[in-house]
Scaffold this active site. Structure first.
Site, PDB file in Angstrom:
ATOM      1  N   TRP A  58     -24.140  23.279 -11.444  1.00  0.00           N
ATOM      2  CA  TRP A  58     -23.672  23.635 -10.108  1.00  0.00           C
ATOM      3  C   TRP A  58     -22.712  22.558  -9.615  1.00  0.00           C
ATOM      4  O   TRP A  58     -23.014  21.363  -9.660  1.00  0.00           O
ATOM      5  CB  TRP A  58     -24.865  23.771  -9.157  1.00  0.00           C
ATOM      6  CG  TRP A  58     -24.457  23.866  -7.716  1.00  0.00           C
ATOM      7  CD1 TRP A  58     -24.005  24.960  -7.058  1.00  0.00           C
ATOM      8  CD2 TRP A  58     -24.433  22.782  -6.765  1.00  0.00           C
ATOM      9  NE1 TRP A  58     -23.693  24.640  -5.760  1.00  0.00           N
ATOM     10  CE2 TRP A  58     -23.949  23.311  -5.545  1.00  0.00           C
ATOM     11  CE3 TRP A  58     -24.763  21.431  -6.833  1.00  0.00           C
ATOM     12  CZ2 TRP A  58     -23.794  22.536  -4.407  1.00  0.00           C
ATOM     13  CZ3 TRP A  58     -24.608  20.646  -5.700  1.00  0.00           C
ATOM     14  CH2 TRP A  58     -24.132  21.199  -4.497  1.00  0.00           C
ATOM     15  N   SER A 124     -28.445  23.105 -15.586  1.00  0.00           N
ATOM     16  CA  SER A 124     -28.692  23.425 -14.181  1.00  0.00           C
ATOM     17  C   SER A 124     -28.292  24.874 -13.895  1.00  0.00           C
ATOM     18  O   SER A 124     -28.825  25.796 -14.504  1.00  0.00           O
ATOM     19  CB  SER A 124     -27.962  22.428 -13.281  1.00  0.00           C
ATOM     20  OG  SER A 124     -28.369  22.554 -11.936  1.00  0.00           O
ATOM     21  N   MET A 125     -27.329  25.101 -13.005  1.00  0.00           N
ATOM     22  CA  MET A 125     -26.912  26.466 -12.722  1.00  0.00           C
ATOM     23  C   MET A 125     -26.312  27.126 -13.960  1.00  0.00           C
ATOM     24  O   MET A 125     -26.428  28.342 -14.144  1.00  0.00           O
ATOM     25  CB  MET A 125     -25.904  26.485 -11.583  1.00  0.00           C
ATOM     26  CG  MET A 125     -25.495  27.898 -11.190  1.00  0.00           C
ATOM     27  SD  MET A 125     -24.464  27.940  -9.722  1.00  0.00           S
ATOM     28  CE  MET A 125     -24.280  29.715  -9.529  1.00  0.00           C
ATOM     29  N   ASP A 248     -36.980  14.914 -12.848  1.00  0.00           N
ATOM     30  CA  ASP A 248     -35.887  15.744 -12.342  1.00  0.00           C
ATOM     31  C   ASP A 248     -36.187  16.141 -10.901  1.00  0.00           C
ATOM     32  O   ASP A 248     -37.087  16.943 -10.647  1.00  0.00           O
ATOM     33  CB  ASP A 248     -35.720  16.979 -13.226  1.00  0.00           C
ATOM     34  CG  ASP A 248     -34.437  17.745 -12.948  1.00  0.00           C
ATOM     35  OD1 ASP A 248     -34.023  17.798 -11.775  1.00  0.00           O
ATOM     36  OD2 ASP A 248     -33.868  18.313 -13.897  1.00  0.00           O
ATOM     37  N   HIS A 277     -32.198  14.652 -13.434  1.00  0.00           N
ATOM     38  CA  HIS A 277     -31.398  15.873 -13.633  1.00  0.00           C
ATOM     39  C   HIS A 277     -30.154  15.603 -14.479  1.00  0.00           C
ATOM     40  O   HIS A 277     -29.724  16.457 -15.245  1.00  0.00           O
ATOM     41  CB  HIS A 277     -30.999  16.440 -12.269  1.00  0.00           C
ATOM     42  CG  HIS A 277     -30.598  17.876 -12.297  1.00  0.00           C
ATOM     43  ND1 HIS A 277     -31.363  18.865 -12.877  1.00  0.00           N
ATOM     44  CD2 HIS A 277     -29.491  18.524 -11.798  1.00  0.00           C
ATOM     45  CE1 HIS A 277     -30.780  20.038 -12.755  1.00  0.00           C
ATOM     46  NE2 HIS A 277     -29.632  19.862 -12.111  1.00  0.00           N
TER      47      HIS A 277
END
Length: 297
Positions: A58, A124-125, A248, A277
Protein backbone atom coordinates in the site's frame (compact mmCIF):
# COMPACT_ATOMS: atom_id res chain seq x y z
CA UNK A 1 36.75 24.86 -28.66
CA UNK A 2 38.92 23.99 -31.70
CA UNK A 3 37.39 23.12 -35.06
CA UNK A 4 38.68 19.54 -34.70
CA UNK A 5 36.90 19.22 -31.33
CA UNK A 6 33.70 20.59 -32.84
CA UNK A 7 33.88 18.05 -35.65
CA UNK A 8 34.52 15.21 -33.23
CA UNK A 9 31.67 16.35 -30.97
CA UNK A 10 29.35 16.73 -33.94
CA UNK A 11 30.27 13.25 -35.17
CA UNK A 12 29.57 11.77 -31.78
CA UNK A 13 26.20 13.47 -31.64
CA UNK A 14 25.34 12.25 -35.12
CA UNK A 15 26.34 8.71 -34.19
CA UNK A 16 24.23 8.95 -31.06
CA UNK A 17 21.28 10.18 -33.06
CA UNK A 18 21.68 7.30 -35.47
CA UNK A 19 21.65 4.81 -32.62
CA UNK A 20 18.62 6.49 -31.07
CA UNK A 21 16.63 6.28 -34.28
CA UNK A 22 17.36 2.64 -35.02
CA UNK A 23 14.34 0.34 -34.91
CA UNK A 24 13.75 -1.21 -31.51
CA UNK A 25 15.06 -4.73 -31.08
CA UNK A 26 12.56 -7.51 -31.55
CA UNK A 27 12.78 -8.44 -27.89
CA UNK A 28 12.33 -4.87 -26.61
CA UNK A 29 10.12 -4.78 -23.55
CA UNK A 30 7.84 -1.75 -23.25
CA UNK A 31 7.89 0.10 -19.94
CA UNK A 32 4.12 0.58 -19.81
CA UNK A 33 1.02 -1.53 -20.32
CA UNK A 34 -2.57 -0.43 -20.81
CA UNK A 35 -5.42 -1.71 -18.65
CA UNK A 36 -8.95 -2.43 -19.88
CA UNK A 37 -10.09 1.05 -18.86
CA UNK A 38 -7.17 2.78 -20.58
CA UNK A 39 -4.83 3.36 -17.62
CA UNK A 40 -1.11 3.14 -18.36
CA UNK A 41 0.80 1.03 -15.81
CA UNK A 42 4.56 1.44 -15.53
CA UNK A 43 6.61 -1.66 -14.81
CA UNK A 44 10.23 -2.69 -14.37
CA UNK A 45 11.38 -5.86 -16.18
CA UNK A 46 14.75 -7.33 -15.25
CA UNK A 47 16.49 -10.60 -15.99
CA UNK A 48 15.78 -13.75 -17.95
CA UNK A 49 14.19 -17.00 -16.87
CA UNK A 50 11.02 -18.05 -15.06
CA UNK A 51 8.83 -14.98 -14.55
CA UNK A 52 8.11 -13.47 -11.15
CA UNK A 53 5.62 -10.60 -10.84
CA UNK A 54 5.85 -8.38 -7.75
CA UNK A 55 2.83 -6.47 -6.38
CA UNK A 56 3.78 -3.54 -4.17
CA UNK A 57 2.71 -2.56 -0.71
CA UNK A 58 0.00 0.00 0.00
CA UNK A 59 1.23 3.47 -1.02
CA UNK A 60 4.64 2.20 -2.19
CA UNK A 61 5.91 1.72 -5.73
CA UNK A 62 7.62 -1.01 -7.70
CA UNK A 63 10.93 0.43 -6.54
CA UNK A 64 10.34 -1.10 -3.07
CA UNK A 65 11.27 -4.50 -4.56
CA UNK A 66 14.71 -3.30 -5.73
CA UNK A 67 16.68 -5.68 -3.52
CA UNK A 68 14.54 -8.72 -4.29
CA UNK A 69 14.72 -7.94 -8.01
CA UNK A 70 18.49 -7.48 -7.84
CA UNK A 71 18.95 -10.78 -6.01
CA UNK A 72 16.62 -12.93 -8.09
CA UNK A 73 17.39 -11.46 -11.52
CA UNK A 74 21.05 -12.30 -10.99
CA UNK A 75 20.09 -15.89 -10.20
CA UNK A 76 18.12 -16.81 -13.26
CA UNK A 77 14.68 -15.21 -12.82
CA UNK A 78 12.82 -12.63 -14.85
CA UNK A 79 11.52 -10.08 -12.35
CA UNK A 80 8.61 -7.79 -13.21
CA UNK A 81 7.51 -5.15 -10.68
CA UNK A 82 4.75 -2.71 -11.56
CA UNK A 83 3.40 0.53 -10.14
CA UNK A 84 -0.22 0.25 -9.04
CA UNK A 85 -2.51 2.82 -10.68
CA UNK A 86 -2.11 6.15 -8.94
CA UNK A 87 1.40 5.26 -7.77
CA UNK A 88 4.90 5.97 -8.99
CA UNK A 89 5.14 6.35 -12.75
CA UNK A 90 1.75 4.88 -13.59
CA UNK A 91 -1.24 7.03 -14.54
CA UNK A 92 -3.25 8.65 -11.75
CA UNK A 93 -6.88 8.26 -12.80
CA UNK A 94 -9.75 9.42 -10.61
CA UNK A 95 -11.32 5.97 -10.65
CA UNK A 96 -10.63 2.28 -10.31
CA UNK A 97 -9.43 2.11 -6.71
CA UNK A 98 -11.35 -1.00 -5.73
CA UNK A 99 -10.01 -4.50 -5.24
CA UNK A 100 -11.65 -5.95 -8.34
CA UNK A 101 -10.14 -3.31 -10.63
CA UNK A 102 -6.76 -3.52 -8.91
CA UNK A 103 -6.81 -7.31 -9.33
CA UNK A 104 -7.68 -6.79 -12.99
CA UNK A 105 -4.69 -4.46 -13.28
CA UNK A 106 -2.44 -7.27 -12.05
CA UNK A 107 -4.09 -9.43 -14.69
CA UNK A 108 -3.34 -6.77 -17.31
CA UNK A 109 0.36 -7.01 -16.46
CA UNK A 110 0.37 -10.79 -16.66
CA UNK A 111 -1.64 -10.95 -19.87
CA UNK A 112 -0.05 -7.92 -21.48
CA UNK A 113 3.39 -9.49 -21.16
CA UNK A 114 2.11 -12.89 -22.27
CA UNK A 115 3.23 -14.57 -19.06
CA UNK A 116 2.59 -18.21 -18.26
CA UNK A 117 3.62 -20.29 -15.24
CA UNK A 118 4.31 -17.05 -13.39
CA UNK A 119 5.11 -16.72 -9.70
CA UNK A 120 3.25 -13.95 -7.88
CA UNK A 121 4.85 -12.14 -4.93
CA UNK A 122 2.85 -9.56 -2.98
CA UNK A 123 3.63 -7.46 0.08
CA UNK A 124 0.91 -5.97 2.32
CA UNK A 125 -1.85 -4.68 0.02
CA UNK A 126 -0.01 -6.31 -2.88
CA UNK A 127 -0.64 -9.65 -1.21
CA UNK A 128 -4.36 -8.85 -1.01
CA UNK A 129 -4.35 -8.00 -4.73
CA UNK A 130 -2.67 -11.32 -5.53
CA UNK A 131 -5.35 -13.21 -3.58
CA UNK A 132 -8.15 -11.27 -5.25
CA UNK A 133 -6.60 -11.86 -8.67
CA UNK A 134 -6.64 -15.62 -8.04
CA UNK A 135 -10.19 -15.48 -6.71
CA UNK A 136 -11.37 -13.45 -9.70
CA UNK A 137 -9.29 -14.86 -12.56
CA UNK A 138 -8.16 -18.27 -11.35
CA UNK A 139 -4.66 -19.73 -11.37
CA UNK A 140 -4.37 -20.82 -15.00
CA UNK A 141 -1.32 -18.60 -15.59
CA UNK A 142 0.16 -19.01 -12.12
CA UNK A 143 2.80 -21.43 -10.86
CA UNK A 144 3.46 -20.30 -7.29
CA UNK A 145 2.40 -17.62 -4.79
CA UNK A 146 4.43 -15.84 -2.10
CA UNK A 147 2.69 -13.55 0.39
CA UNK A 148 5.07 -11.29 2.31
CA UNK A 149 3.45 -9.57 5.31
CA UNK A 150 0.18 -9.63 3.39
CA UNK A 151 -2.64 -7.38 4.66
CA UNK A 152 -5.34 -10.01 4.24
CA UNK A 153 -7.76 -11.76 4.34
CA UNK A 154 -10.03 -9.27 6.16
CA UNK A 155 -8.87 -6.37 8.31
CA UNK A 156 -12.25 -5.13 9.52
CA UNK A 157 -13.82 -6.49 12.69
CA UNK A 158 -17.31 -7.86 12.10
CA UNK A 159 -19.55 -10.29 14.02
CA UNK A 160 -18.02 -13.20 12.13
CA UNK A 161 -14.47 -11.78 12.04
CA UNK A 162 -13.19 -11.15 15.56
CA UNK A 163 -9.61 -10.91 14.28
CA UNK A 164 -10.07 -7.51 12.62
CA UNK A 165 -9.97 -4.00 14.09
CA UNK A 166 -13.10 -1.86 14.61
CA UNK A 167 -14.22 0.54 11.89
CA UNK A 168 -13.70 3.47 14.30
CA UNK A 169 -9.99 2.65 14.49
CA UNK A 170 -9.62 2.91 10.72
CA UNK A 171 -11.84 6.00 10.53
CA UNK A 172 -9.49 7.79 12.93
CA UNK A 173 -6.51 6.84 10.78
CA UNK A 174 -8.18 8.13 7.63
CA UNK A 175 -9.03 11.38 9.41
CA UNK A 176 -5.37 11.81 10.36
CA UNK A 177 -4.36 11.31 6.73
CA UNK A 178 -6.92 13.86 5.55
CA UNK A 179 -5.41 16.43 7.95
CA UNK A 180 -1.67 15.79 7.58
CA UNK A 181 -0.50 12.66 5.81
CA UNK A 182 3.25 13.42 5.99
CA UNK A 183 3.01 13.97 9.77
CA UNK A 184 1.21 10.65 10.23
CA UNK A 185 3.91 8.91 8.19
CA UNK A 186 6.67 10.54 10.25
CA UNK A 187 4.97 9.68 13.54
CA UNK A 188 4.44 6.05 12.55
CA UNK A 189 7.57 5.17 10.62
CA UNK A 190 9.54 3.53 13.44
CA UNK A 191 7.41 0.34 13.78
CA UNK A 192 7.82 -0.38 10.05
CA UNK A 193 11.55 -0.87 10.55
CA UNK A 194 13.99 -2.16 13.17
CA UNK A 195 16.45 -0.07 15.19
CA UNK A 196 19.22 -1.47 12.99
CA UNK A 197 17.67 -0.15 9.77
CA UNK A 198 19.76 2.68 8.37
CA UNK A 199 18.17 6.14 8.27
CA UNK A 200 18.92 6.25 4.55
CA UNK A 201 16.98 3.04 3.91
CA UNK A 202 13.97 4.20 5.91
CA UNK A 203 14.07 7.63 4.23
CA UNK A 204 14.07 5.92 0.82
CA UNK A 205 10.82 4.11 1.57
CA UNK A 206 9.20 7.02 3.40
CA UNK A 207 9.88 9.24 0.38
CA UNK A 208 7.96 6.74 -1.77
CA UNK A 209 5.11 6.73 0.70
CA UNK A 210 4.62 10.49 0.94
CA UNK A 211 4.92 10.87 -2.84
CA UNK A 212 1.68 8.89 -3.26
CA UNK A 213 -1.24 11.30 -3.72
CA UNK A 214 -3.32 11.48 -0.56
CA UNK A 215 -6.64 10.76 -2.33
CA UNK A 216 -5.07 7.65 -3.86
CA UNK A 217 -3.65 6.49 -0.52
CA UNK A 218 -7.04 6.90 1.13
CA UNK A 219 -9.02 5.29 -1.70
CA UNK A 220 -6.78 2.22 -1.89
CA UNK A 221 -6.83 1.81 1.87
CA UNK A 222 -10.63 1.94 1.91
CA UNK A 223 -10.66 -0.67 -0.86
CA UNK A 224 -8.47 -2.98 1.18
CA UNK A 225 -10.71 -2.56 4.23
CA UNK A 226 -13.93 -3.11 2.33
CA UNK A 227 -13.00 -6.38 0.65
CA UNK A 228 -13.46 -9.63 2.53
CA UNK A 229 -11.01 -12.02 0.85
CA UNK A 230 -11.82 -15.05 2.98
CA UNK A 231 -13.96 -16.62 0.22
CA UNK A 232 -11.01 -16.29 -2.19
CA UNK A 233 -8.56 -18.27 -0.08
CA UNK A 234 -9.84 -21.66 -1.22
CA UNK A 235 -9.14 -20.63 -4.82
CA UNK A 236 -5.44 -20.17 -4.09
CA UNK A 237 -4.62 -23.64 -5.38
CA UNK A 238 -0.93 -23.23 -6.12
CA UNK A 239 2.04 -23.79 -3.77
CA UNK A 240 1.97 -20.84 -1.40
CA UNK A 241 4.66 -19.46 0.90
CA UNK A 242 3.69 -16.96 3.61
CA UNK A 243 6.47 -14.88 5.18
CA UNK A 244 5.43 -12.80 8.18
CA UNK A 245 7.09 -11.11 11.13
CA UNK A 246 5.86 -11.51 14.69
CA UNK A 247 6.47 -7.78 15.33
CA UNK A 248 4.35 -6.59 12.42
CA UNK A 249 2.34 -3.59 13.68
CA UNK A 250 0.67 -2.85 10.33
CA UNK A 251 -0.61 -6.36 9.56
CA UNK A 252 -0.39 -8.28 12.86
CA UNK A 253 0.51 -11.93 12.48
CA UNK A 254 -2.58 -13.26 14.29
CA UNK A 255 -4.95 -11.17 12.14
CA UNK A 256 -3.28 -11.82 8.78
CA UNK A 257 -0.48 -14.36 8.40
CA UNK A 258 -2.00 -17.09 10.55
CA UNK A 259 -5.45 -16.57 9.05
CA UNK A 260 -4.01 -16.90 5.57
CA UNK A 261 -2.14 -20.05 6.49
CA UNK A 262 -5.33 -21.53 7.92
CA UNK A 263 -7.43 -20.65 4.87
CA UNK A 264 -5.13 -21.41 1.92
CA UNK A 265 -4.91 -25.15 1.23
CA UNK A 266 -1.38 -26.43 1.79
CA UNK A 267 0.12 -23.00 2.51
CA UNK A 268 3.41 -22.89 4.42
CA UNK A 269 3.84 -20.12 6.99
CA UNK A 270 7.32 -19.02 8.04
CA UNK A 271 7.38 -16.61 10.97
CA UNK A 272 10.34 -14.25 11.33
CA UNK A 273 11.06 -13.53 14.99
CA UNK A 274 11.40 -9.81 15.61
CA UNK A 275 10.50 -8.83 12.06
CA UNK A 276 8.27 -5.77 11.40
CA UNK A 277 6.09 -4.99 8.39
CA UNK A 278 9.11 -3.84 6.38
CA UNK A 279 10.83 -7.22 6.56
CA UNK A 280 11.67 -7.07 2.86
CA UNK A 281 14.40 -4.57 3.82
CA UNK A 282 14.93 -5.23 7.54
CA UNK A 283 15.34 -9.00 6.96
CA UNK A 284 16.36 -8.70 3.33
CA UNK A 285 18.89 -11.52 3.15
CA UNK A 286 16.53 -14.06 4.71
CA UNK A 287 13.57 -12.94 2.60
CA UNK A 288 15.67 -13.15 -0.56
CA UNK A 289 16.97 -16.59 0.33
CA UNK A 290 13.51 -17.90 1.23
CA UNK A 291 11.97 -16.56 -1.96
CA UNK A 292 14.76 -18.00 -4.09
CA UNK A 293 14.50 -21.43 -2.47
CA UNK A 294 10.72 -21.44 -2.85
CA UNK A 295 10.83 -20.35 -6.48
CA UNK A 296 13.43 -22.99 -7.35
CA UNK A 297 11.66 -25.89 -5.64
Amino acid sequence: MHRRDILISGGALAAGAAVATRPAAADHRPATLRTRDGVQLFHRDWGEGPAVVFAASWALTSEMWAYQVAHLSERGFRCIAYDRRGHGRSDVPGRGYDMDTLADDLGAVIEGLGLRDVALVGHSMGGAEVIRYLGRHGSGRVRKVALVAAAAPYLLQTPDNPYGAPQAYFDARLADWARDFPKWVADNRAPFFTPQTSPAMSDWLVDQLVSTPVPVAMATFRAMLARDLRPDLARVDRPTLILHGDKDASAPLEITGRRLAAGIPGARLKVYPGAPHGLFVTHMEQVNADLEAFLRA
